[in-house]
Design a protein around this motif. Structure first.
Motif, PDB file in Angstrom:
ATOM      1  N   LEU A  53      34.901  35.806  49.817  1.00  0.00           N
ATOM      2  CA  LEU A  53      35.926  36.417  48.970  1.00  0.00           C
ATOM      3  C   LEU A  53      37.156  36.778  49.797  1.00  0.00           C
ATOM      4  CD1 LEU A  53      33.703  38.755  46.780  1.00  0.00           C
ATOM      5  CD2 LEU A  53      35.120  36.883  45.916  1.00  0.00           C
ATOM      6  N   CYS A  54      36.941  37.388  50.943  1.00  0.00           N
ATOM      7  CA  CYS A  54      38.055  37.782  51.809  1.00  0.00           C
ATOM      8  C   CYS A  54      38.807  36.567  52.330  1.00  0.00           C
ATOM      9  CB  CYS A  54      37.558  38.638  52.968  1.00  0.00           C
ATOM     10  SG  CYS A  54      37.029  40.281  52.454  1.00  0.00           S
ATOM     11  N   ALA A  55      38.087  35.511  52.668  1.00  0.00           N
ATOM     12  CA  ALA A  55      38.739  34.300  53.173  1.00  0.00           C
ATOM     13  C   ALA A  55      39.609  33.662  52.095  1.00  0.00           C
ATOM     14  CB  ALA A  55      37.680  33.305  53.671  1.00  0.00           C
ATOM     15  N   VAL A  56      39.073  33.524  50.895  1.00  0.00           N
ATOM     16  CA  VAL A  56      39.815  32.885  49.808  1.00  0.00           C
ATOM     17  C   VAL A  56      40.997  33.743  49.365  1.00  0.00           C
ATOM     18  CG1 VAL A  56      39.658  32.154  47.392  1.00  0.00           C
ATOM     19  CG2 VAL A  56      37.850  31.520  49.004  1.00  0.00           C
ATOM     20  N   LEU A  57      40.786  35.051  49.263  1.00  0.00           N
ATOM     21  CA  LEU A  57      41.843  35.946  48.793  1.00  0.00           C
ATOM     22  C   LEU A  57      42.765  36.412  49.912  1.00  0.00           C
ATOM     23  CD1 LEU A  57      39.731  38.058  46.276  1.00  0.00           C
ATOM     24  CD2 LEU A  57      41.495  36.361  45.719  1.00  0.00           C
ATOM     25  N   GLU A  58      42.432  36.027  51.157  1.00  0.00           N
ATOM     26  CA  GLU A  58      43.222  36.418  52.327  1.00  0.00           C
ATOM     27  C   GLU A  58      43.445  37.929  52.359  1.00  0.00           C
ATOM     28  OE1 GLU A  58      46.788  34.043  52.135  1.00  0.00           O
ATOM     29  OE2 GLU A  58      45.702  32.208  52.621  1.00  0.00           O
ATOM     30  N   CYS A  59      42.321  38.644  52.407  1.00  0.00           N
ATOM     31  CA  CYS A  59      42.373  40.101  52.398  1.00  0.00           C
ATOM     32  C   CYS A  59      41.241  40.673  53.253  1.00  0.00           C
ATOM     33  CB  CYS A  59      42.270  40.618  50.960  1.00  0.00           C
ATOM     34  SG  CYS A  59      40.675  40.307  50.165  1.00  0.00           S
ATOM     35  N   GLN A  60      41.187  41.986  53.315  1.00  0.00           N
ATOM     36  CA  GLN A  60      40.142  42.707  54.034  1.00  0.00           C
ATOM     37  C   GLN A  60      39.120  43.236  53.024  1.00  0.00           C
ATOM     38  OE1 GLN A  60      39.903  43.152  57.492  1.00  0.00           O
ATOM     39  NE2 GLN A  60      41.488  41.569  57.406  1.00  0.00           N
ATOM     40  N   PRO A  61      37.866  43.504  53.458  1.00  0.00           N
ATOM     41  CA  PRO A  61      36.870  44.047  52.542  1.00  0.00           C
ATOM     42  C   PRO A  61      37.348  45.313  51.822  1.00  0.00           C
ATOM     43  CG  PRO A  61      35.801  43.356  54.562  1.00  0.00           C
ATOM     44  CD  PRO A  61      37.288  43.229  54.785  1.00  0.00           C
ATOM     45  N   GLY A  62      38.108  46.151  52.514  1.00  0.00           N
ATOM     46  CA  GLY A  62      38.621  47.378  51.906  1.00  0.00           C
ATOM     47  C   GLY A  62      39.626  47.132  50.790  1.00  0.00           C
ATOM     48  N   ASP A  63      40.161  45.909  50.723  1.00  0.00           N
ATOM     49  CA  ASP A  63      41.043  45.560  49.611  1.00  0.00           C
ATOM     50  C   ASP A  63      40.238  45.261  48.346  1.00  0.00           C
ATOM     51  OD1 ASP A  63      43.363  45.703  51.227  1.00  0.00           O
ATOM     52  OD2 ASP A  63      43.063  43.629  51.891  1.00  0.00           O
ATOM     53  N   LEU A  64      38.946  44.977  48.517  1.00  0.00           N
ATOM     54  CA  LEU A  64      38.097  44.594  47.390  1.00  0.00           C
ATOM     55  C   LEU A  64      37.174  45.706  46.915  1.00  0.00           C
ATOM     56  CD1 LEU A  64      37.052  41.022  48.589  1.00  0.00           C
ATOM     57  CD2 LEU A  64      38.911  41.657  47.045  1.00  0.00           C
ATOM     58  N   ILE A  65      36.727  46.554  47.842  1.00  0.00           N
ATOM     59  CA  ILE A  65      35.824  47.641  47.465  1.00  0.00           C
ATOM     60  C   ILE A  65      36.291  48.933  48.113  1.00  0.00           C
ATOM     61  CG2 ILE A  65      33.768  46.233  47.032  1.00  0.00           C
ATOM     62  CD1 ILE A  65      32.825  46.849  49.835  1.00  0.00           C
ATOM     63  N   VAL A  80      33.951  51.474  43.902  1.00  0.00           N
ATOM     64  CA  VAL A  80      34.839  50.828  42.936  1.00  0.00           C
ATOM     65  C   VAL A  80      35.210  49.447  43.464  1.00  0.00           C
ATOM     66  CG1 VAL A  80      37.064  50.995  41.762  1.00  0.00           C
ATOM     67  CG2 VAL A  80      35.754  53.071  42.241  1.00  0.00           C
ATOM     68  N   VAL A  81      35.122  48.448  42.604  1.00  0.00           N
ATOM     69  CA  VAL A  81      35.437  47.071  42.974  1.00  0.00           C
ATOM     70  C   VAL A  81      36.810  46.722  42.422  1.00  0.00           C
ATOM     71  CG1 VAL A  81      34.684  44.671  42.837  1.00  0.00           C
ATOM     72  CG2 VAL A  81      32.981  46.495  42.918  1.00  0.00           C
ATOM     73  N   ASP A  82      37.698  46.265  43.299  1.00  0.00           N
ATOM     74  CA  ASP A  82      39.075  45.940  42.923  1.00  0.00           C
ATOM     75  C   ASP A  82      39.383  44.447  43.013  1.00  0.00           C
ATOM     76  OD1 ASP A  82      39.953  48.553  42.340  1.00  0.00           O
ATOM     77  OD2 ASP A  82      40.271  48.981  44.453  1.00  0.00           O
ATOM     78  N   ILE A  83      38.402  43.614  42.734  1.00  0.00           N
ATOM     79  CA  ILE A  83      38.633  42.169  42.792  1.00  0.00           C
ATOM     80  C   ILE A  83      39.714  41.767  41.795  1.00  0.00           C
ATOM     81  CG2 ILE A  83      37.606  39.908  42.309  1.00  0.00           C
ATOM     82  CD1 ILE A  83      35.028  40.957  43.552  1.00  0.00           C
ATOM     83  N   ASP A  84      39.731  42.396  40.628  1.00  0.00           N
ATOM     84  CA  ASP A  84      40.731  42.042  39.621  1.00  0.00           C
ATOM     85  C   ASP A  84      42.149  42.295  40.122  1.00  0.00           C
ATOM     86  OD1 ASP A  84      40.157  44.750  39.587  1.00  0.00           O
ATOM     87  OD2 ASP A  84      40.396  44.965  37.427  1.00  0.00           O
ATOM     88  N   VAL A  85      42.333  43.333  40.939  1.00  0.00           N
ATOM     89  CA  VAL A  85      43.650  43.628  41.512  1.00  0.00           C
ATOM     90  C   VAL A  85      44.079  42.489  42.438  1.00  0.00           C
ATOM     91  CG1 VAL A  85      44.927  45.199  43.025  1.00  0.00           C
ATOM     92  CG2 VAL A  85      43.318  46.115  41.331  1.00  0.00           C
ATOM     93  N   MET A  86      43.161  42.040  43.291  1.00  0.00           N
ATOM     94  CA  MET A  86      43.495  40.956  44.219  1.00  0.00           C
ATOM     95  C   MET A  86      43.705  39.643  43.472  1.00  0.00           C
ATOM     96  SD  MET A  86      43.863  42.360  47.074  1.00  0.00           S
ATOM     97  CE  MET A  86      44.174  40.868  47.977  1.00  0.00           C
ATOM     98  N   LEU A  87      42.946  39.408  42.409  1.00  0.00           N
ATOM     99  CA  LEU A  87      43.158  38.206  41.605  1.00  0.00           C
ATOM    100  C   LEU A  87      44.570  38.200  41.023  1.00  0.00           C
ATOM    101  CD1 LEU A  87      39.773  37.849  39.693  1.00  0.00           C
ATOM    102  CD2 LEU A  87      40.752  36.211  41.303  1.00  0.00           C
TER     103      LEU A  87
END
Length: 76
Positions: A51-63, A4-11
């Motif tokens: 993506l992680c650098a721009v969103l300042e998150c970890q890979p697990g925050d995105l997938i 599951v991809v959660d990019i929309d959550v981080m956006l």
């Protein structure tokens, strides 16, 4: 598919648009939409890194992995 991809959550958390993220990451908005909507078959580590650098998150925050019906299991 159990990935599951959660990019929309981080956006939403970062109050950032898809277009802005795509520009800052260096990919097209269309390719980002494919990834964001879970239609991508793969993601490059360089893209995940950006993506992680721009969103300042970890890979697990995105997938994340959510076991399901096994539809995404390899055949063989």
């Amino acid at each position: 598919m159990p990935i599951v991809v959660d990019i929309d959550v981080m956006l939403a958390r970062r109050k950032m648009s898809v277009g802005e993220l795509a520009e800052r990451v260096g990919i097209t908005p269309a390719n980002l939409a494919v990834l964001k909507n879970g239609r991508a078959k793969a993601v490059r580590f360089t893209t995940l890194d950006a993506l992680c650098a721009v969103l300042e998150c970890q890979p697990g925050d995105l997938i994340r992995y959510e076991p399901g019906d096994g539809a995404g299991a390899p055949e063989g």
